[in-house]
Design a protein around this motif. Structure first.
Motif, PDB file in Angstrom:
ATOM      1  N   ALA A   8       0.856  -1.190   0.000  1.00 42.23           N
ATOM      2  CA  ALA A   8       0.000   0.000   0.000  1.00 42.23           C
ATOM      3  C   ALA A   8       0.884   1.229   0.000  1.00 42.23           C
ATOM      4  O   ALA A   8       1.820   1.335   0.797  1.00 42.23           O
ATOM      5  CB  ALA A   8      -0.914   0.001   1.222  1.00 42.23           C
TER       6      ALA A   8
ATOM      7  N   PRO B  88       1.273   5.695  -0.470  1.00 46.56           N
ATOM      8  CA  PRO B  88       0.581   6.985  -0.439  1.00 46.56           C
ATOM      9  C   PRO B  88       0.629   7.641  -1.809  1.00 46.56           C
ATOM     10  O   PRO B  88       1.577   7.433  -2.566  1.00 46.56           O
ATOM     11  CB  PRO B  88       1.435   7.791   0.548  1.00 46.56           C
ATOM     12  CG  PRO B  88       2.821   7.232   0.390  1.00 46.56           C
ATOM     13  CD  PRO B  88       2.643   5.765   0.071  1.00 46.56           C
TER      14      PRO B  88
ATOM     15  N   TYR C 103      -4.565   6.767  -0.592  1.00 42.31           N
ATOM     16  CA  TYR C 103      -3.628   5.635  -0.582  1.00 42.31           C
ATOM     17  C   TYR C 103      -4.083   4.584  -1.595  1.00 42.31           C
ATOM     18  O   TYR C 103      -5.286   4.360  -1.782  1.00 42.31           O
ATOM     19  CB  TYR C 103      -3.539   5.002   0.815  1.00 42.31           C
ATOM     20  CG  TYR C 103      -2.566   5.720   1.721  1.00 42.31           C
ATOM     21  CD1 TYR C 103      -2.898   6.952   2.288  1.00 42.31           C
ATOM     22  CD2 TYR C 103      -1.304   5.189   1.992  1.00 42.31           C
ATOM     23  CE1 TYR C 103      -1.997   7.630   3.106  1.00 42.31           C
ATOM     24  CE2 TYR C 103      -0.396   5.858   2.810  1.00 42.31           C
ATOM     25  CZ  TYR C 103      -0.745   7.074   3.362  1.00 42.31           C
ATOM     26  OH  TYR C 103       0.158   7.743   4.155  1.00 42.31           O
TER      27      TYR C 103
ATOM     28  N   SER D 103      -7.770   2.441  -4.938  1.00 40.08           N
ATOM     29  CA  SER D 103      -7.747   2.977  -3.592  1.00 40.08           C
ATOM     30  C   SER D 103      -7.692   1.804  -2.601  1.00 40.08           C
ATOM     31  O   SER D 103      -8.328   0.775  -2.820  1.00 40.08           O
ATOM     32  CB  SER D 103      -8.981   3.838  -3.361  1.00 40.08           C
ATOM     33  OG  SER D 103     -10.147   3.134  -3.722  1.00 40.08           O
TER      34      SER D 103
ATOM     35  N   THR E 187      -7.075   8.037   3.464  1.00 39.34           N
ATOM     36  CA  THR E 187      -6.202   9.186   3.252  1.00 39.34           C
ATOM     37  C   THR E 187      -5.071   9.229   4.283  1.00 39.34           C
ATOM     38  O   THR E 187      -4.323  10.180   4.335  1.00 39.34           O
ATOM     39  CB  THR E 187      -7.007  10.503   3.302  1.00 39.34           C
ATOM     40  OG1 THR E 187      -7.728  10.555   4.539  1.00 39.34           O
ATOM     41  CG2 THR E 187      -7.987  10.584   2.154  1.00 39.34           C
TER      42      THR E 187
ATOM     43  N   ALA F 113      -2.190   6.373   6.454  1.00 39.88           N
ATOM     44  CA  ALA F 113      -1.668   5.002   6.530  1.00 39.88           C
ATOM     45  C   ALA F 113      -2.470   4.170   7.536  1.00 39.88           C
ATOM     46  O   ALA F 113      -2.750   2.983   7.302  1.00 39.88           O
ATOM     47  CB  ALA F 113      -0.193   5.025   6.912  1.00 39.88           C
TER      48      ALA F 113
ATOM     49  N   VAL G 165       2.329  -1.361   4.513  1.00 39.88           N
ATOM     50  CA  VAL G 165       1.765  -0.039   4.240  1.00 39.88           C
ATOM     51  C   VAL G 165       2.881   0.991   4.364  1.00 39.88           C
ATOM     52  O   VAL G 165       3.522   1.089   5.410  1.00 39.88           O
ATOM     53  CB  VAL G 165       0.637   0.306   5.246  1.00 39.88           C
ATOM     54  CG1 VAL G 165       0.036   1.677   4.919  1.00 39.88           C
ATOM     55  CG2 VAL G 165      -0.440  -0.768   5.259  1.00 39.88           C
TER      56      VAL G 165
ATOM     57  N   ASP H  23       3.972   4.653   4.839  1.00 39.56           N
ATOM     58  CA  ASP H  23       3.389   5.886   5.364  1.00 39.56           C
ATOM     59  C   ASP H  23       3.989   7.101   4.664  1.00 39.56           C
ATOM     60  O   ASP H  23       5.202   7.297   4.692  1.00 39.56           O
ATOM     61  CB  ASP H  23       3.659   5.966   6.874  1.00 39.56           C
ATOM     62  CG  ASP H  23       2.830   7.052   7.552  1.00 39.56           C
ATOM     63  OD1 ASP H  23       2.244   7.888   6.837  1.00 39.56           O
ATOM     64  OD2 ASP H  23       2.764   7.048   8.796  1.00 39.56           O
TER      65      ASP H  23
ATOM     66  N   CYS I   5      -2.884  12.385   2.941  1.00 40.96           N
ATOM     67  CA  CYS I   5      -2.891  12.751   1.513  1.00 40.96           C
ATOM     68  C   CYS I   5      -3.349  14.199   1.338  1.00 40.96           C
ATOM     69  O   CYS I   5      -4.411  14.584   1.823  1.00 40.96           O
ATOM     70  CB  CYS I   5      -3.827  11.833   0.729  1.00 40.96           C
ATOM     71  SG  CYS I   5      -3.394  10.093   0.867  1.00 40.96           S
TER      72      CYS I   5
END
Ligand code: TXA
Ligand code: MG
Length: 326
Positions: free
Chosen positions: A25, A27, A32, A142, A152, A154, A167, A169, A173
């Motif tokens: 995942a 940003p 994300y 998304s 929006t 993490a 994920v 970070d 966003c």
């Protein structure tokens, strides 16, 4: 598990995970994304599985720069060239004819493909590192489960998919709602999904008017009604309707959250009010995290004042209309 995107060793590790066909995942400046290498149908299949998304819904392929368009497009329509020149890197996705046999799963089997070059520095670092390691692009919808609010932060992603997912970070966003999508495969450009760019900005760059989506546009889950929905039912109202509704609901045990620019007059004990920003960009930035917060606080009903009917609010109006349709 959440990793710090400003750490270069994290970027290397994430790029290796993508190379190996694992999900990461990442940003972006919009929301994300849940990424997998776009040239590997098996890896892309993991996205559909994790999201619970139907496999015939096409995903956006994220690329490190405009040159990478050639890896995925059969050819590039002139209007797409103009849009890329004006808005990349940034919150604009182009739909172009897909090169034969490339990224079939990511494209959901469509003959076209959605491409976007994000401006977020962490996304850019990851896409560049992945490309150097042989990954031409990263398919990433998304990073939310199908039909739910886009993440929006993490922590939103980690909460939805659990510890096993890597994920990266990159902070909260900046823009907060998904990219504008323009279909460049037809005679005239079609706005499939509004974002933070205004129609006027896109039309100026395209050099021609944008048409609206119609019935024969390809299937797009971001364009389904009842998308981007919080758990609690959401209703859109004018400020006077909101005032009247508050009066009618007074004394009821229902947990209500209100998001409005006009502050309702009177005292409403137990009602959670949150002020909607005056600027569209600020509202877009916080929209999904505000709705997520209402859910977390246990709201049973969410009432939102209609945003202004001006062009810069189109993206926010679109997301709220869909949230209200579920
Ligand atoms: O801002 C964004 O665009 C975010 C971030 C992560 O980049 N991504 C995003 O992806 O919103 P997703 O998959 O949630 O939404 C992608 C939208 C969907 O509505 C999808 O159907 C549409 O793009 N799309 C992708 N490829 C398409 C194609 N070939 N034809 C028509 N629509 C397409
Ligand atoms: Mg989505």
């Amino acid at each position: 598990m959440i990793f710090d995107g400003s750490d270069p060793s994290v970027i290397e590790r994430a790029a290796s995970a993508l190379v190996a066909g694992d999900l990461v995942a990442m940003p972006t400046e919009t929301v994300y994304g849940l990424g997998a290498r776009a040239d590997d149908d098996l890896a892309v299949g993991k996205i559909f599985e994790a999201k619970g998304r139907p496999a015939d819904h096409p995903l956006i392929v994220h690329v490190a720069d405009a040159d990478s368009v050639r890896d995925f497009a059969a050819w590039v329509p002139p209007v797409a060239v103009r849009l890329v020149a004006s808005f990349w890197p940034g919150p604009l996705t182009i739909i172009v004819p897909r090169a034969a046999g490339v990224a079939t799963a990511a494209a959901g089997g469509q003959g076209s493909i959605g491409l976007r070059c994000p401006s977020h520095p962490v996304a850019h670092a990851l896409l560049s590192a992945a490309r150097s390691a042989g990954v031409p692009g990263v398919a990433a919808p998304s990073a939310n489960r199908f039909g739910r609010l886009s993440p929006t932060q993490a922590s939103h992603v980690a909460a939805e998919f659990g510890e096993a997912l890597m994920v990266i970070d990159g902070g909260s966003c900046n823009l907060g709602i998904e990219s504008s999508i323009v279909d460049c495969t037809r005679k005239h450009p079609v706005l499939l999904r509004p974002g933070v760019l205004t129609r006027a900005q896109i039309e100026a760059a395209a050099g021609e008017p944008l048409l609206d989506r119609d019935g024969d546009a390809p299937r797009a889950s971001g364009t389904l009604e009842a998308h981007y929905a919080p758990r609690a039912p959401l209703r859109l109202m004018t400020a006077p309707q909101l005032q009247t509704a508050l009066q009618l609901l007074a004394g009821s045990p229902v947990k209500l959250a209100v998001y409005s620019r006009v502050v309702p007059s009177g005292a409403w004990p137990g009602v959670r009010h949150r002020a909607m920003p005056e600027q569209a960009a600020d509202a877009a930035h916080e929209l999904f995290s505000v709705l997520r917060k209402f859910d977390e606080e246990g709201a049973q009903l969410i009432w939102v004042e209609h945003p202004p009917a001006t062009p810069e609010w189109e993206g926010v109006r679109d997301r709220l209309r869909r949230a209200a349709a579920s």
